[in-house]
Design an enzyme around this catalytic site. Structure first.
Site, PDB file in Angstrom:
ATOM      1  N   HIS A 172       1.897  -6.359  -2.203  1.00  0.00           N
ATOM      2  CA  HIS A 172       3.184  -6.193  -2.889  1.00  0.00           C
ATOM      3  C   HIS A 172       3.319  -7.240  -3.981  1.00  0.00           C
ATOM      4  CE1 HIS A 172       4.251  -9.231   0.110  1.00  0.00           C
ATOM      5  NE2 HIS A 172       5.398  -9.451  -0.499  1.00  0.00           N
ATOM      6  N   ASP A 209       4.082 -15.159  -4.200  1.00  0.00           N
ATOM      7  CA  ASP A 209       3.239 -15.858  -3.215  1.00  0.00           C
ATOM      8  C   ASP A 209       2.088 -14.975  -2.725  1.00  0.00           C
ATOM      9  OD1 ASP A 209       5.340 -14.387  -1.836  1.00  0.00           O
ATOM     10  OD2 ASP A 209       4.743 -15.403   0.023  1.00  0.00           O
ATOM     11  N   ASP A 234       3.906  -8.660   4.045  1.00  0.00           N
ATOM     12  CA  ASP A 234       5.176  -9.142   4.597  1.00  0.00           C
ATOM     13  C   ASP A 234       5.963  -8.014   5.262  1.00  0.00           C
ATOM     14  OD1 ASP A 234       4.540 -11.604   3.565  1.00  0.00           O
ATOM     15  OD2 ASP A 234       6.029 -11.585   1.962  1.00  0.00           O
ATOM     16  N   HIS A 293       5.292  -9.799  -4.808  1.00  0.00           N
ATOM     17  CA  HIS A 293       5.857 -11.154  -4.766  1.00  0.00           C
ATOM     18  C   HIS A 293       4.835 -12.222  -5.177  1.00  0.00           C
ATOM     19  CE1 HIS A 293       9.317  -9.881  -1.866  1.00  0.00           C
ATOM     20  NE2 HIS A 293       9.604  -9.660  -3.144  1.00  0.00           N
TER      21      HIS A 293
END
Ligand code: ZN
Ligand code: FE
Length: 268
Positions: A60, A64, A141, A62
């Site tokens: 995804h 991080d 996540d 993000h």
């Protein structure tokens, strides 16, 4: 016994930032990086193990999880697989549910699941079990050890459906999630399901790992089904606990329980 055509693969745990895990899947020669949020620890692990990067996989958008991609691409010209339903500049091979592909450089075939909830386009990568290894799941996540990702973009109903796909994998599936959140997740799990004996046992096991500075990840689907409240929200005891805690007006649908559970965890 392995032969040359089915060389065993391993997964290296690469800690990054505060509590992220980046993953390197390798055969001793070539490696693919999963969610390289930071290039430095990935490059160090590649060098320390004499590995050459042949692909990057993203779950995804993000930072991080993707932040290290530009620097890695400066050193390794490799394809970047990523979610077809998200806009990530570096992705060269957008993939989504139903896609099955061979990872360049490795004897590694992966299939893709759409698992929206944490983000709208979030995907997971699954490697089917082999003679030598159980199923592997790289779920970013979405599912965590003892918990699940926050719903930044998706709805509780989407997350329920996404987690359901992951829970349907074999019990011995290794769950390579992207953060070491386990102990705080389990602290919450114990409050919502205090009489779960498997959960109490797990708290001991995982606490011991952390005291010895060991990762609690990968987990397994079987352990998550037995202890993770976000896979267990259909248990009557959990809904009753939510009502008792004033987090739910009355016993309602599983969706209402899941929604209340996620909201409670947000400010736990
Ligand atoms: Zn994220
Ligand atoms: Fe993350």
């Amino acid at each position: 016994m392995t032969n040359s055509s089915t060389q065993a693969l391993s997964v290296l745990t690469v800690p990054a930032f505060h509590d992220n895990y980046l993953w390197l899947i390798h055969d001793g020669v070539h490696a693919v990086a999963v969610d390289p949020g930071d290039a430095k620890p990935i490059r160090a692990a590649l060098e320390a193990n004499g590995l050459k990067l042949t692909a990057i996989l993203l779950t995804h958008h993000h930072a991080d999880h993707i932040g290290g991609v530009p620097e890695l691409l400066q050193h390794y010209q490799v394809p970047v697989f990523g979610p077809r339903n998200e806009t990530i500049a570096a992705v060269t091979l957008p993939v989504g549910e139903g896609k099955v592909f061979d990872v360049p450089g490795l004897p590694l075939r992966l299939s893709v699941l759409d698992v929206p909830g944490h983000t709208m386009g979030h995907i997971a990568y699954v490697r089917e079990a082999t003679d030598d290894a159980p199923t592997w799941l790289f779920c970013g996540d979405t599912l965590f050890a003892g918990g699940c990702g926050r719903l930044f973009e998706g709805t509780p109903a989407q997350m329920i459906s996404s987690l359901g796909k992951l829970a349907a994998l074999p019990d011995d599936t290794k769950v390579y999630c992207a953060h070491e959140y386990t102990l705080s997740n389990l602290r919450f799990a114990r409050v919502v399901e205090p009489d779960n004996v498997a959960l109490q046992e797990r708290v001991k096991v995982e606490t011991d790992k952390r005291e010895h500075n060991l990762p609690t990840v990968p987990s397994t689907i079987g352990v998550e089904k037995a202890t993770n409240p976000f896979l267990r929200y259909r248990e009557p005891a959990i809904a009753e606990q939510l009502v008792q805690a004033g987090r739910l007006d009355r016993i309602d649908t599983p969706l209402a329980t899941f929604t209340a559970l996620r909201l409670w965890k947000n400010d736990f």
